[in-house]
Structures are given as structure tokens and as C-alpha cells.
Design a protein around this motif. Structure first.
Motif, PDB file in Angstrom:
ATOM      1  N   VAL A  43       7.668  11.792  23.695  1.00  0.00           N
ATOM      2  CA  VAL A  43       6.633  12.810  23.570  1.00  0.00           C
ATOM      3  C   VAL A  43       5.757  12.500  22.361  1.00  0.00           C
ATOM      4  CG1 VAL A  43       6.176  15.267  23.157  1.00  0.00           C
ATOM      5  CG2 VAL A  43       8.073  14.575  24.638  1.00  0.00           C
ATOM      6  N   LYS A  44       4.454  12.495  22.586  1.00  0.00           N
ATOM      7  CA  LYS A  44       3.508  12.467  21.470  1.00  0.00           C
ATOM      8  C   LYS A  44       3.371  13.903  20.991  1.00  0.00           C
ATOM      9  CE  LYS A  44      -1.011  10.602  20.089  1.00  0.00           C
ATOM     10  NZ  LYS A  44      -1.459  11.741  19.263  1.00  0.00           N
ATOM     11  N   VAL A  45       3.899  14.184  19.809  1.00  0.00           N
ATOM     12  CA  VAL A  45       4.033  15.559  19.343  1.00  0.00           C
ATOM     13  C   VAL A  45       2.674  16.106  18.917  1.00  0.00           C
ATOM     14  CG1 VAL A  45       5.215  17.088  17.729  1.00  0.00           C
ATOM     15  CG2 VAL A  45       6.386  15.035  18.587  1.00  0.00           C
ATOM     16  N   GLN A  46       2.364  17.305  19.393  1.00  0.00           N
ATOM     17  CA  GLN A  46       1.131  17.987  19.005  1.00  0.00           C
ATOM     18  C   GLN A  46       1.381  19.024  17.912  1.00  0.00           C
ATOM     19  OE1 GLN A  46       0.227  19.271  23.039  1.00  0.00           O
ATOM     20  NE2 GLN A  46      -1.568  17.936  23.077  1.00  0.00           N
ATOM     21  N   ALA A  47       2.501  19.727  18.001  1.00  0.00           N
ATOM     22  CA  ALA A  47       2.829  20.748  17.006  1.00  0.00           C
ATOM     23  C   ALA A  47       4.338  20.908  16.940  1.00  0.00           C
ATOM     24  CB  ALA A  47       2.162  22.075  17.351  1.00  0.00           C
ATOM     25  N   ALA A  48       4.826  21.324  15.776  1.00  0.00           N
ATOM     26  CA  ALA A  48       6.253  21.570  15.569  1.00  0.00           C
ATOM     27  C   ALA A  48       6.411  22.900  14.835  1.00  0.00           C
ATOM     28  CB  ALA A  48       6.887  20.442  14.752  1.00  0.00           C
ATOM     29  N   ALA A  49       7.481  23.606  15.136  1.00  0.00           N
ATOM     30  CA  ALA A  49       7.737  24.899  14.500  1.00  0.00           C
ATOM     31  C   ALA A  49       8.961  24.815  13.608  1.00  0.00           C
ATOM     32  CB  ALA A  49       7.930  25.986  15.561  1.00  0.00           C
ATOM     33  N   LEU A  50       8.934  25.577  12.523  1.00  0.00           N
ATOM     34  CA  LEU A  50      10.031  25.575  11.565  1.00  0.00           C
ATOM     35  C   LEU A  50      11.041  26.672  11.895  1.00  0.00           C
ATOM     36  CD1 LEU A  50       8.079  25.102   8.204  1.00  0.00           C
ATOM     37  CD2 LEU A  50       8.702  23.387   9.933  1.00  0.00           C
ATOM     38  N   ASN A  51      12.278  26.436  11.469  1.00  0.00           N
ATOM     39  CA  ASN A  51      13.356  27.407  11.662  1.00  0.00           C
ATOM     40  C   ASN A  51      14.097  27.619  10.342  1.00  0.00           C
ATOM     41  OD1 ASN A  51      13.564  27.778  14.788  1.00  0.00           O
ATOM     42  ND2 ASN A  51      13.328  25.578  14.471  1.00  0.00           N
ATOM     43  N   GLU A 324      -1.389  22.190   8.423  1.00  0.00           N
ATOM     44  CA  GLU A 324      -1.629  20.805   8.791  1.00  0.00           C
ATOM     45  C   GLU A 324      -0.371  19.969   8.503  1.00  0.00           C
ATOM     46  OE1 GLU A 324      -4.309  19.814  10.402  1.00  0.00           O
ATOM     47  OE2 GLU A 324      -5.118  21.863  10.283  1.00  0.00           O
ATOM     48  N   PHE A 325      -0.290  18.825   9.165  1.00  0.00           N
ATOM     49  CA  PHE A 325       0.883  17.956   9.059  1.00  0.00           C
ATOM     50  C   PHE A 325       1.202  17.606   7.605  1.00  0.00           C
ATOM     51  CE2 PHE A 325       2.719  13.656  10.743  1.00  0.00           C
ATOM     52  CZ  PHE A 325       4.001  14.162  10.665  1.00  0.00           C
ATOM     53  N   LYS A 326       0.176  17.241   6.845  1.00  0.00           N
ATOM     54  CA  LYS A 326       0.391  16.847   5.455  1.00  0.00           C
ATOM     55  C   LYS A 326       0.832  18.008   4.576  1.00  0.00           C
ATOM     56  CE  LYS A 326      -4.539  17.406   4.318  1.00  0.00           C
ATOM     57  NZ  LYS A 326      -4.381  18.639   3.558  1.00  0.00           N
ATOM     58  N   ASP A 349      -0.896  17.026  15.498  1.00  0.00           N
ATOM     59  CA  ASP A 349      -2.182  16.546  15.977  1.00  0.00           C
ATOM     60  C   ASP A 349      -3.254  17.531  15.529  1.00  0.00           C
ATOM     61  OD1 ASP A 349      -4.491  15.888  17.362  1.00  0.00           O
ATOM     62  OD2 ASP A 349      -3.508  15.651  19.302  1.00  0.00           O
ATOM     63  N   PRO A 350      -4.146  17.142  14.618  1.00  0.00           N
ATOM     64  CA  PRO A 350      -5.105  18.097  14.068  1.00  0.00           C
ATOM     65  C   PRO A 350      -6.123  18.595  15.083  1.00  0.00           C
ATOM     66  CG  PRO A 350      -5.634  15.854  13.369  1.00  0.00           C
ATOM     67  CD  PRO A 350      -4.306  15.789  14.042  1.00  0.00           C
TER      68      PRO A 350
END
Length: 353
Positions: A43-51, A324-326, A349-350
Motif C-alpha cells: 500500500v502506498k500510504v496516504q494517511a496514518a492515525a495515531l493511537n 503533515e508527515f514531517k 501524502d500531502p
């Protein structure tokens, strides 16, 4: 759809024990896991969520247990760019999670540009939710689904109390319990009352202004609660140990599990008390209703059912904030305030919404 897949990628990697700013390193040459086993996709990741469990494990797990270095986090949304599976094809928009067994085995996680994921841990993203909204659906959603549908099997007319109605698990549990026809009382801090009520809660309790067990004993002394869902990760067991006066012995206290914030003496003592309370029989002073833990396993059928509720609008994805990712460390800072409502999401992915 043709995509050039690079050999290396950027990723937030857990390299040490401690708070996120000490535990995580932004690696720009982390290998892309291209070697897919049968039934896996890339998977080309677009967004990730934190837990919350993520940063708590950063702090408390020693290296031998945590298997560092490893990419952080579980929940993601993205696009399939390579496949060794018959159900999912290249170009599919998906969301899901990296199950804990693969997480431990491969040292990868969701905070990366690419992730190797079992296809049965992913579902196709409905068009009515964006990649950012979908990123946080799986781990919290499956946890809530397990609590409401599998462990409690909530029925119409039952009374449920959800401790932590503004947490991601609590927010989904409110919505699922209402789908089942339950009457829901939920707790949160006062500023989140409207948020919790908008999710469907019938009654609201500001836990900062009351002694919660005392309040529940007064309100539910005559007609006891059928279930308590503890979605915060309390280490203190008092909500359970004092529950005989407000929880039906035919019901259950269902918890995501005590999650200590650190290993200070008071937290260790609370965990010890909770562990004893969980197993102490009634003849030795234990509670009448059982203490049950939810342990989420990968379940494509449950994920598909949950997705249908999302697709028809019965379940609302709850996004507290987007980074954002950074700026992933800032995202962890937001999560650790304990004031977020729903999911904190990092855009890998911005360009996506």
C-alpha cells in the motif's frame, strides 16, 4: 495504473524507549517491503492515525520486548500499488491496519510511505469518506465493534455507560450502541458534552465534576447498568471495584485494558490492584459482574460490517486534527494532551484530503 515503487522510503521509526520526541527518528532511507507473501499487498500510504497505546508503549516497553527499530503505528489508508492477492487489485483505494502479529514480525508500521499489509486487514474505502477520515477507522472501530457486538452483544433497550465518550473507541462505541438500540450514558470533560451528544449519547457526565462511581451509584441504584465500557485505559480499578451498586451482575465491565502512562510507583500499584480485581472471585470479595478485556484480532468480516455502517452514514469518522508527515511529533504532542476528540491523523501524502 502503473506506479514506480522505490527501494527506500521515509518513515518514522521507533528506535528507543521514551517519549515520542526521544523514541522516534525520521528515517529517509528505510527499505520499502516489496517481497509480498501470498495474500499480501503493498500500500502506498496516504494517511496514518495515531493511537494512545502507541506512545505509551514507546515509554514503557524495553527494547527486548518492543523489537526496535520498527516503524510506528497501525492505522492507515492508501492505494494498492502491488498485490499478491485475488481480492484486492492495483489501484484500489483501501483502509485498514497492520495487525500486531505482522507489526512484530516485520518491524513495519503505518507512519511510512509504503506498507506491506495482509489483504484481509484492508477493506475498500467508501467514496463518502476521504483518506484522512478513513485512516483512523480500523483499530478503534474494530475495538468498539468487538465490545458492542461480540463481547456485550448489546440489545435494544439495554443501558450502557461508556467511560471516555470522546476517545476514538468511545466515540465509535456510542454510535454502535445506538445502532443496537441501547440507552447510552457517556462521560467526558465538560467542554466535550455537545460532541458526545452529537454522536448519540442520551446522557452526559462531566467526570471532572463528580465522583464517578458515586454518581453512577445514585443514578443507577434502582435500574442498574447492563454494561460498562471502559475506553480510556484506566489503571485505577475503582470504577470496577465499586460497581456492584450500579452494574448488573448479569452484565459486564468491558475494558480496553489498563494502560499505565509510565512506570512510576503509583501506576504500578494501580495496575497491581486492577490485575487482582480482574480475577478475584466473589467469595473472596470480588465483584458480581465480570471484568472482561477486549483484545482485537484481525477480522475481515467485522471490518466489512463496520465499513457498511460508514458507507451508509450510520457511523461518522471522527477526526480531531491533521498534521503533515514531517510534523508527526506535533501530532503525538496533540494526542498526549488527552484533550483530543476522536482521531489524530498524519498525512503521509500531502495532496490528499
Amino acid at each position: 495504473m502503473t506506479t514506480t515503487i522505490p527501494d527506500v522510503q521515509s518513515a518514522w521509526v521507533n528506535v528507543a524507549r521514551g517519549a515520542p520526541d526521544k523514541a522516534l527518528l525520521f528515517e529517509q532511507n528505510w527499505p520499502v517491503p516489496k517481497d509480498l507473501a501470498e495474500g499480501e499487498v503493498l500500500v502506498k500510504v496516504q494517511a496514518a492515525a495515531l493511537n494512545p497505546v502507541g506512545y505509551k508503549f514507546f515509554k514503557i516497553l524495553p527494547n527486548a520486548v518492543a523489537n526496535r527499530p520498527r516503524v510506528a503505528e497501525f492505522d492507515l489508508s492508501g492505494v494498492v500499488v502491488a498485490t499478491n492477492d485475488k481480492r484486492l487489485k492495483v489501484g484500489d483505494d483501501v483502509y485498514g491496519w497492520i495487525p500486531s502479529n505482522l507489526f512484530r514480525k516485520t518491524n513495519q508500521g503505518a507512519l511510512a510511505q509504503y506498507a506491506r499489509v495482509p489483504a484481509d486487514a484492508l477493506v475498500n474505502r467508501p467514496p463518502n469518506v476521504t483518506p484522512v477520515q478513513a485512516a483512523g477507522l480500523t483499530l478503534s472501530g474494530l475495538t468498539a465493534h468487538d465490545i458492542v457486538f461480540k463481547i456485550a452483544n448489546v440489545q435494544s433497550g439495554q443501558n450502557v455507560f461508556i467511560n471516555g465518550g470522546s476517545t476514538a473507541v468511545g466515540a465509535f462505541a456510542i454510535q454502535l450502541a445506538k445502532i443496537r438500540g441501547a440507552t447510552v450514558t457517556a462521560s467526558a470533560s465538560g467542554g466535550k458534552e455537545q460532541f458526545v451528544r452529537d454522536l448519540g449519547a442520551d446522557e452526559f457526565v462531566d467526570y471532572t465534576k463528580v465522583d464517578l462511581p458515586k454518581y453512577l451509584a445514585e443514578k443507577f441504584s434502582a435500574s442498574k447498568l447492563d454494561y460498562i465500557f471502559e475506553t480510556v485505559g484506566l489503571s485505577n480499578p475503582s470504577l470496577y471495584t465499586r460497581s456492584d451498586s450500579y452494574l448488573s451482575p448479569k452484565g459486564a465491565y468491558i475494558s480496553v485494558g489498563p494502560q499505565p502512562k509510565d512506570l512510576c510507583p503509583s501506576e504500578i500499584w494501580n495496575i497491581t490492584k486492577t490485575s487482582v480485581s480482574m480475577v478475584r472471585p466473589k467469595i473472596l470479595g470480588g465483584n458480581k459482574a465480570p471484568f472482561k478485556l477486549v483484545s482485537v484480532l484481525n477480522d475481515l468480516q467485522a471490518a466489512t460490517e463496520f465499513k457498511q455502517y460508514v458507507a451508509d452514514g450510520s457511523i461518522k469518522p471522527i477526526v480531531d486534527s491533521v498534521f503533515e508527515f514531517k510534523d508527526a511529533l506535533k501530532a503525538f504532542d496533540r494526542l498526549m494532551t488527552g484533550t483530543s476528540k476522536g482521531k489524530v491523523v498524519v498525512k503521509i501524502d500531502p495532496s490528499v484530503d
